[in-house]
Design a protein around this motif. Structure first.
Motif, PDB file in Angstrom:
ATOM      1  N   ALA A   7       3.148   3.859  -1.989  1.00  0.00           N
ATOM      2  CA  ALA A   7       4.101   3.498  -3.040  1.00  0.00           C
ATOM      3  C   ALA A   7       3.907   2.066  -3.543  1.00  0.00           C
ATOM      4  O   ALA A   7       4.115   1.800  -4.717  1.00  0.00           O
ATOM      5  CB  ALA A   7       5.540   3.683  -2.548  1.00  0.00           C
ATOM      6  N   LEU A   8       3.521   1.128  -2.682  1.00  0.00           N
ATOM      7  CA  LEU A   8       3.358  -0.267  -3.080  1.00  0.00           C
ATOM      8  C   LEU A   8       1.876  -0.603  -3.205  1.00  0.00           C
ATOM      9  O   LEU A   8       1.094  -0.282  -2.313  1.00  0.00           O
ATOM     10  CB  LEU A   8       3.991  -1.215  -2.057  1.00  0.00           C
ATOM     11  N   ASP A   9       1.512  -1.279  -4.299  1.00  0.00           N
ATOM     12  CA  ASP A   9       0.127  -1.720  -4.418  1.00  0.00           C
ATOM     13  C   ASP A   9      -0.095  -2.924  -3.500  1.00  0.00           C
ATOM     14  O   ASP A   9       0.867  -3.467  -2.930  1.00  0.00           O
ATOM     15  CB  ASP A   9      -0.267  -1.975  -5.876  1.00  0.00           C
ATOM     16  N   PRO A  10      -1.348  -3.359  -3.305  1.00  0.00           N
ATOM     17  CA  PRO A  10      -1.611  -4.464  -2.371  1.00  0.00           C
ATOM     18  C   PRO A  10      -0.847  -5.754  -2.701  1.00  0.00           C
ATOM     19  O   PRO A  10      -0.389  -6.452  -1.783  1.00  0.00           O
ATOM     20  CB  PRO A  10      -3.122  -4.677  -2.488  1.00  0.00           C
ATOM     21  N   ASP A  11      -0.706  -6.085  -3.983  1.00  0.00           N
ATOM     22  CA  ASP A  11       0.036  -7.291  -4.343  1.00  0.00           C
ATOM     23  C   ASP A  11       1.517  -7.160  -3.996  1.00  0.00           C
ATOM     24  O   ASP A  11       2.149  -8.132  -3.570  1.00  0.00           O
ATOM     25  CB  ASP A  11      -0.124  -7.603  -5.832  1.00  0.00           C
ATOM     26  N   VAL A  16       6.041  -8.592  -0.178  1.00  0.00           N
ATOM     27  CA  VAL A  16       7.020  -8.295   0.881  1.00  0.00           C
ATOM     28  C   VAL A  16       6.673  -9.074   2.153  1.00  0.00           C
ATOM     29  O   VAL A  16       7.562  -9.617   2.816  1.00  0.00           O
ATOM     30  CB  VAL A  16       7.109  -6.773   1.141  1.00  0.00           C
ATOM     31  N   LEU A  17       5.389  -9.164   2.466  1.00  0.00           N
ATOM     32  CA  LEU A  17       4.974  -9.954   3.627  1.00  0.00           C
ATOM     33  C   LEU A  17       5.336 -11.430   3.438  1.00  0.00           C
ATOM     34  O   LEU A  17       5.813 -12.094   4.359  1.00  0.00           O
ATOM     35  CB  LEU A  17       3.471  -9.813   3.869  1.00  0.00           C
ATOM     36  N   ARG A  18       5.125 -11.930   2.229  1.00  0.00           N
ATOM     37  CA  ARG A  18       5.459 -13.329   1.948  1.00  0.00           C
ATOM     38  C   ARG A  18       6.970 -13.547   2.042  1.00  0.00           C
ATOM     39  O   ARG A  18       7.426 -14.592   2.491  1.00  0.00           O
ATOM     40  CB  ARG A  18       4.931 -13.736   0.577  1.00  0.00           C
ATOM     41  N   ALA A  19       7.748 -12.544   1.633  1.00  0.00           N
ATOM     42  CA  ALA A  19       9.209 -12.657   1.747  1.00  0.00           C
ATOM     43  C   ALA A  19       9.615 -12.834   3.206  1.00  0.00           C
ATOM     44  O   ALA A  19      10.522 -13.609   3.518  1.00  0.00           O
ATOM     45  CB  ALA A  19       9.888 -11.436   1.125  1.00  0.00           C
ATOM     46  N   GLN A  20       8.919 -12.141   4.100  1.00  0.00           N
ATOM     47  CA  GLN A  20       9.225 -12.312   5.516  1.00  0.00           C
ATOM     48  C   GLN A  20       8.877 -13.733   5.969  1.00  0.00           C
ATOM     49  O   GLN A  20       9.627 -14.355   6.720  1.00  0.00           O
ATOM     50  CB  GLN A  20       8.489 -11.293   6.372  1.00  0.00           C
ATOM     51  N   VAL A  98       8.340   3.400 -12.073  1.00  0.00           N
ATOM     52  CA  VAL A  98       7.055   3.826 -12.633  1.00  0.00           C
ATOM     53  C   VAL A  98       6.480   4.971 -11.832  1.00  0.00           C
ATOM     54  O   VAL A  98       6.819   5.164 -10.674  1.00  0.00           O
ATOM     55  CB  VAL A  98       6.027   2.666 -12.633  1.00  0.00           C
ATOM     56  N   ASP A  99       5.594   5.696 -12.467  1.00  0.00           N
ATOM     57  CA  ASP A  99       4.782   6.670 -11.746  1.00  0.00           C
ATOM     58  C   ASP A  99       3.567   5.909 -11.244  1.00  0.00           C
ATOM     59  O   ASP A  99       3.010   5.088 -11.960  1.00  0.00           O
ATOM     60  CB  ASP A  99       4.349   7.814 -12.666  1.00  0.00           C
ATOM     61  N   GLY A 100       3.164   6.146 -10.030  1.00  0.00           N
ATOM     62  CA  GLY A 100       2.030   5.425  -9.467  1.00  0.00           C
ATOM     63  C   GLY A 100       2.497   4.279  -8.594  1.00  0.00           C
ATOM     64  O   GLY A 100       3.693   4.124  -8.334  1.00  0.00           O
ATOM     65  N   PRO A 101       1.546   3.460  -8.170  1.00  0.00           N
ATOM     66  CA  PRO A 101       1.887   2.370  -7.252  1.00  0.00           C
ATOM     67  C   PRO A 101       2.852   1.361  -7.867  1.00  0.00           C
ATOM     68  O   PRO A 101       2.773   1.034  -9.045  1.00  0.00           O
ATOM     69  CB  PRO A 101       0.537   1.708  -6.958  1.00  0.00           C
TER      70      PRO A 101
END
Length: 189
Positions: A7-11, A16-20, A98-101
């Motif tokens: 569901a989530l693209d690499p960016d 989300v990782l940066r939010a942590q 959106v449809d897609g990532p």
């Protein structure tokens, strides 16, 4: 329990990782909407940072507001830092846009739409717009590829009516898979 799919693209995953990391730096034991906003204003999302600054939303202003609304903790928590229900809701909303990532800009737009979250309140304050007034320019700046109905209804347009329960469960499963993978990545650090 949340796990990860496509569901989530690499960016978006990096955001989300940066939010942590933002939560850890502030000594918070949760990842809230304010941490997502700070991640949007970091080197993890340079395009988002530039776009948000055009509305008067900058990292220094956000940090000052976050410190007032959610004071820093006593130290950086160790291990996994859980997502708040609001952040889970934002990620769910972003995947429905959106449809897609789902991209990082979709997460930023969904974050602004959650008007009772700290991030939306801080964005509204810094931009000098109401929470409702903020959504349209953000959508325009950040996610220009969103179809108009998706921006208005918070989910992709569907000529056949609302999504079925099976479609919604499938979307939720993809989000859960994504979040589980993110948790696993963070646990390995």
């Amino acid at each position: 329990e949340w796990s990860v799919g496509s569901a989530l693209d690499p960016d978006a995953r990096a955001l989300v990782l940066r939010a942590q990391e933002e939560a850890r730096e502030l000594g918070h034991e949760y990842v809230g909407t304010e941490h997502l906003l700070l991640a949007c204003l970091s080197d993890a999302a340079p395009d988002l940072d530039r776009s948000l600054r055009t509305l008067g939303i900058d990292r220094a202003g956000v940090l000052a507001e976050v410190a007032t609304r959610s004071p820093p903790g006593r130290g950086a928590p160790a291990g996994h830092i859980p997502l708040t229900p609001r952040v889970r809701s934002i990620l769910t909303s972003a995947t429905r846009m959106v449809d897609g990532p789902t991209r990082a800009d979709h997460i930023a737009c969904a974050n602004a739409r959650l008007s009772d979250g700290i991030a939306a309140q801080v964005m509204a304050h810094l931009s000098q717009l109401s929470a409702d007034e903020l959504v349209t320019p953000l959508d325009r700046l950040l996610a220009t590829d969103l179809p108009a109905p998706a921006r208005d209804s918070h989910r992709p347009a569907d000529d056949d009516g609302p999504p079925s329960r099976a479609e919604l469960e499938d979307r939720l499963d993809r989000i859960a898979d994504e979040l589980g993978a993110i948790r696993d990545l963070l646990t390995d650090r």
